[in-house]
Design an enzyme around this catalytic site. Structure first.
Site, mmCIF file in Angstrom:
data_model
loop_
_atom_site.group_PDB
_atom_site.id
_atom_site.type_symbol
_atom_site.label_atom_id
_atom_site.label_comp_id
_atom_site.label_asym_id
_atom_site.label_seq_id
_atom_site.Cartn_x
_atom_site.Cartn_y
_atom_site.Cartn_z
ATOM 1 N N ASP A 202 54.209 54.830 25.492
ATOM 2 C CA ASP A 202 53.601 53.502 25.328
ATOM 3 C C ASP A 202 52.689 53.537 24.106
ATOM 4 O O ASP A 202 51.524 53.158 24.169
ATOM 5 C CB ASP A 202 52.821 53.137 26.591
ATOM 6 N N ASN A 207 46.528 51.988 22.429
ATOM 7 C CA ASN A 207 46.386 53.328 23.005
ATOM 8 C C ASN A 207 46.028 54.375 21.953
ATOM 9 O O ASN A 207 46.139 55.580 22.197
ATOM 10 C CB ASN A 207 47.674 53.738 23.727
ATOM 11 N N ASP A 219 45.693 57.501 27.367
ATOM 12 C CA ASP A 219 46.619 56.835 28.289
ATOM 13 C C ASP A 219 48.059 57.325 28.183
ATOM 14 O O ASP A 219 48.893 56.726 27.506
ATOM 15 C CB ASP A 219 46.570 55.318 28.101
#
Length: 326
Positions: A202, A207, A219
C-alpha cells in the site's frame, strides 16, 4: 462487543488499560488519529515520549499474519531501511487485550513526500529497491498473495450479490466488470513469469513520512506477496508523459539496489483497476462500522456509483493502451 460495531468498546479506559498491560504507564493523554480499517491513537507515557497504539480490526488478520507483518518491519529496519517497526514487550510485538489484537509503535513525525521533485522520486526509488531486495530474500508464510480473483472477481461478486449496485447500473456494471476481468487476467498472462516478492502493498504517499533527513515508512498492514510494480504505480500521476518521466526517476534509483523486470509494466493499469474495484467493495463491507457512514458521506449514492462505473470505463480504455516504458 457488538458484531455490527467492531470498535464500540474502545473507550478511553480500555485504551489506557491496553497500553498499561505492556508495562508502560500512560499519563492520561489520548488523541485519536485518522484510521478506519483499524483504530490508531497517540497516548502519552509518564516520563517518556508519547507512543502510537494501533488496535487491529477484529477478525481481519490471524495472529500469525500480524506477527509476520511485524517481523518484516523488523527485518527491514535491521537492514537500515527507515521503517518504523512496533515495540516488543517480553519478546512479543502483538498484544492481546479485551479480545483485541494491538501493537505499540514509537511516534514518528513527517509529511507527504514532494513527489513533484525528481530527486525525491529517485530517493524513493532507492528506498524501494533496498526494501525489495530484502523482500526478495524469503517468502511470507501467512500473508496473502496478489490475486486478481479475490481483489477483482470477489469484489465484483460481493457488490452485485449483496445489492450494492443501483438497479439502473447493475447490468452495465456486470457487463463492464466481465470485460475488465478478462483484460486484467490477460495482462497477468502477458506479464509472464515475474518473480513474486514480499511487498509493502500500500505504498502511497500517505504511508511515507518525509523529513529533512529523508523518508521513513509506516503501515505494513497490507503487506503481501506480489509483483514489484505494485509498490511503484501509486507514486505515478498525471498524463502519460508525466508518468513516464516519474517512472524513469523511480527506476533510476530502484535499480541501484534491485533489478526491475520491465515485463511487470503491463500490469500497471490492471493493478490500478483492481484497487478501484477492491476499494468500492471495502467501503461496502465496512459500512456497518459507524466510522464509515460518518466519514465517507459520499459513498453509496447514485452519483458515487455512476462515477465509479465511468472511472472503470476509463480504465477499460487505459488497459488497451501500450504499457509505459522507460
Amino acid at each position: 462487543m457488538s458484531a455490527s460495531h467492531p470498535f464500540s468498546e474502545l473507550g478511553p479506559s480500555l485504551l489506557l488499560d491496553m497500553l498499561e498491560s505492556t508495562g508502560l504507564h500512560p499519563d492520561g493523554r489520548l488523541l485519536a488519529l485518522n484510521s478506519y480499517e483499524n483504530r490508531v491513537y497517540q497516548l502519552g507515557v509518564e516520563e517518556a515520549d508519547p507512543v502510537i497504539l494501533k488496535v487491529y480490526r477484529p477478525g481481519r488478520w490471524p495472529k500469525d499474519a500480524l506477527s509476520e507483518e511485524h517481523a518484516f518491519a523488523e527485518e527491514l529496519a535491521a537492514h537500515d531501511i527507515p521503517m518504523v517497526p512496533p515495540l516488543a514487550f517480553d519478546g512479543h510485538t502483538v498484544g492481546t487485550h479485551a479480545g483485541f489484537y494491538f501493537a505499540v509503535y514509537p511516534r514518528r513525525g513527517g509529511h507527504a513526500p514532494p513527489l513533484d521533485d525528481a530527486d525525491t522520486r529517485e530517493w524513493l526509488g532507492r528506498l524501494l529497491g533496498r526494501a525489495h531486495a530484502v523482500g526478495h530474500a524469503r517468502a511470507f508464510a501467512h500473508r496473502p498473495a496478489m490475486d486478481p480473483q479475490s481483489m477483482g472477481t470477489g469484489s465484483r461478486d460481493f457488490l452485485l450479490g449483496e445489492g450494492w449496485i443501483p438497479g439502473h447500473l447493475a447490468s452495465a456494471y456486470a457487463s463492464l466488470t466481465d470485460d475488465l476481468l478478462v483484460d486484467i487476467n490477460a495482462a497477468f498472462d502477458r506479464a509472464g513469469g515475474w518473480s513474486p516478492i514480499r511487498l509493502h502493498g500500500d505504498f502511497h504517499p500517505g504511508n511515507i513520512l518525509w523529513t529533512d533527513a529523508g523518508p521513513h515508512l509506516v503501515d505494513l498492514d497490507d503487506c503481501l506477496t506480489g509483483p514489484a510494480v505494485q509498490d511503484l504505480w501509486m507514486l505515478l500521476s498525471g498524463d502519460r508523459t508525466e508518468r513516464t518521466l516519474q517512472l524513469g526517476d523511480l527506476l533510476a534509483g530502484y535499480e541501484d539496489f534491485h533489478v526491475f523486470d520491465p515485463r511487470e509494466l503491463v500490469l500497471l493499469e490492471a493493478l490500478r483497476t483492481l484497487r478501484m474495484m477492491r476499494y468500492a467493495a471495502w467501503l461496502a463491507q465496512r459500512w456497518h462500522d459507524p466510522a464509515f457512514p460518518s466519514t465517507f458521506t459520499w459513498f453509496n449514492t447514485d452519483r458515487y456509483w455512476e462515477d465509479h462505473v465511468l472511472a472503470l470505463r476509463e480504465q477499460a480504455a487505459a488497459m488497451q493502451e501500450p504499457a509505459l516504458s522507460v
